[in-house]
Motif scaffolding. Structure first.
Motif, short mmCIF file in Angstrom:
data_model
loop_
_atom_site.label_atom_id
_atom_site.label_comp_id
_atom_site.label_asym_id
_atom_site.label_seq_id
_atom_site.Cartn_x
_atom_site.Cartn_y
_atom_site.Cartn_z
N CYS A 23 0.85 -1.19 0.00
CA CYS A 23 0.00 0.00 0.00
C CYS A 23 0.89 1.25 0.00
O CYS A 23 1.84 1.35 0.78
N GLU A 24 0.56 2.22 -0.87
CA GLU A 24 1.39 3.41 -1.04
C GLU A 24 0.67 4.66 -0.52
O GLU A 24 -0.54 4.80 -0.67
N ASN A 25 1.46 5.54 0.04
CA ASN A 25 0.97 6.84 0.52
C ASN A 25 -0.17 6.66 1.52
O ASN A 25 -1.28 7.16 1.35
N ILE A 26 0.13 5.97 2.59
CA ILE A 26 -0.83 5.71 3.67
C ILE A 26 -0.85 6.90 4.62
O ILE A 26 0.19 7.44 4.99
N ASP A 27 -2.03 7.28 5.06
CA ASP A 27 -2.19 8.28 6.11
C ASP A 27 -3.28 7.76 7.04
O ASP A 27 -4.46 8.04 6.87
#
Length: 279
Positions: free
Chosen positions: A232-236
């Protein structure tokens, strides 16, 4: 406005191309496409018992109608229409429709319902059945309940609030999803989806949030969930619960109350690009 009241119809295209009419208390029995190509109707307290009742229709207002089990594939290619206090027993309803509003609707056998639509507004709608809402663009749903596998596959531009979703593989291949104040229980939440925001939600998922881009969780609980955030990319993610396990996230930040296991066994990932913070 012409009126049709308490009539019983049989045969194909019983009221074909009817326009500017009130249809009240009528029953439509054997015979396909009774209201095909209709325009500007109020349909109140009617029962549809056979296939294709509303195809290529426009500006239809339905109240307290029943689309029985035989009304399969009942509402396709219809536009600018509303359905209030209706019961939908047939499967495969609402395909390739535009600008549809449904209030207080019960889809008893909702398999393969809501495919390839544009602009749905739903409130107090219950759907029981698999593969609901496939590849539909523009859904605003409040107090929607879904029970059945593979909901919302390939959808775009979703806004959901106060919903309850118990489904397998929800929200796959989606773009632009915002979900607030909802409960979501599913396996494999959200694979291959982009721009997904969950606010004040509770999510229970085996191997959820994988292969996603731009996933945001705000004040959420993620319960009984393992192998989360793989690739998973760019998790916030701001999570107010413990995760069973986290596996090979690509980038972003995860704040949580704890985790049982952290699995970082893919050497192709730069694990320094992901920050994991335990409160």
């Amino acid at each position: 406005m012409k009126q049709y009241k308490n009539e019983s119809y049989e045969g194909e295209r019983a009221l074909f191309k009817v326009k500017d009419a009130l249809i009240e208390g009528c029953e439509f029995h054997d015979g396909e496409s009774p209201l095909k190509e209709s325009r500007n109707l109020v349909v109140n307290g009617c029962s549809f018992k056979w296939k294709y009742p509303l195809w290529y229709a426009k500006n239809i207002k339905c109240y307290e109608d029943v689309f029985d089990e035989g009304a399969r594939a009942g509402i396709w290619y219809t536009e600018d229409s509303s359905f209030t206090d209706c019961t939908f027993i047939a499967p495969k309803l609402f395909r390739k429709c535009k600008n549809i509003t449904i209030s207080n609707g019960d889809f008893v056998h909702g398999d393969e319902t809501f495919w390839w639509n544009e602009n749905l507004v739903l409130s107090y709608v219950r759907v029981v059945g698999a593969y609901a809402f496939m590849k539909t663009k523009g859904i605003k749903g409040s107090n929607v309940e879904v029970e059945g596998g593979y909901a919302f596959d390939g959808c775009e531009d979703l806004e959901l609030d106060h919903c309850k979703l118990i489904t397998k593989d929800a929200f796959w291949n989606c773009k632009n999803v915002v979900c607030r104040d909802s409960y979501i229980e599913c396996e494999y939440f959200g694979w291959n989806s982009e721009n997904v925001t969950l606010i004040n939600c509770t999510i229970k998922s085996h191997q959820g949030f994988c292969y996603m881009k731009n996933i945001k969780l705000i004040n959420c609980e993620v319960i009984e969930s393992d192998l989360t955030f793989e690739y998973c990319e760019n998790i916030d993610a701001e999570i107010h619960s413990e995760l069973l396990s986290i596996k090979n996230p690509i980038s972003g930040r995860i704040i949580c109350d704890g985790y049982g296991e952290l699995i970082l066994d893919d050497d192709a990932i730069d694990h320094s690009k992901t920050e994991i913070i335990v409160r």
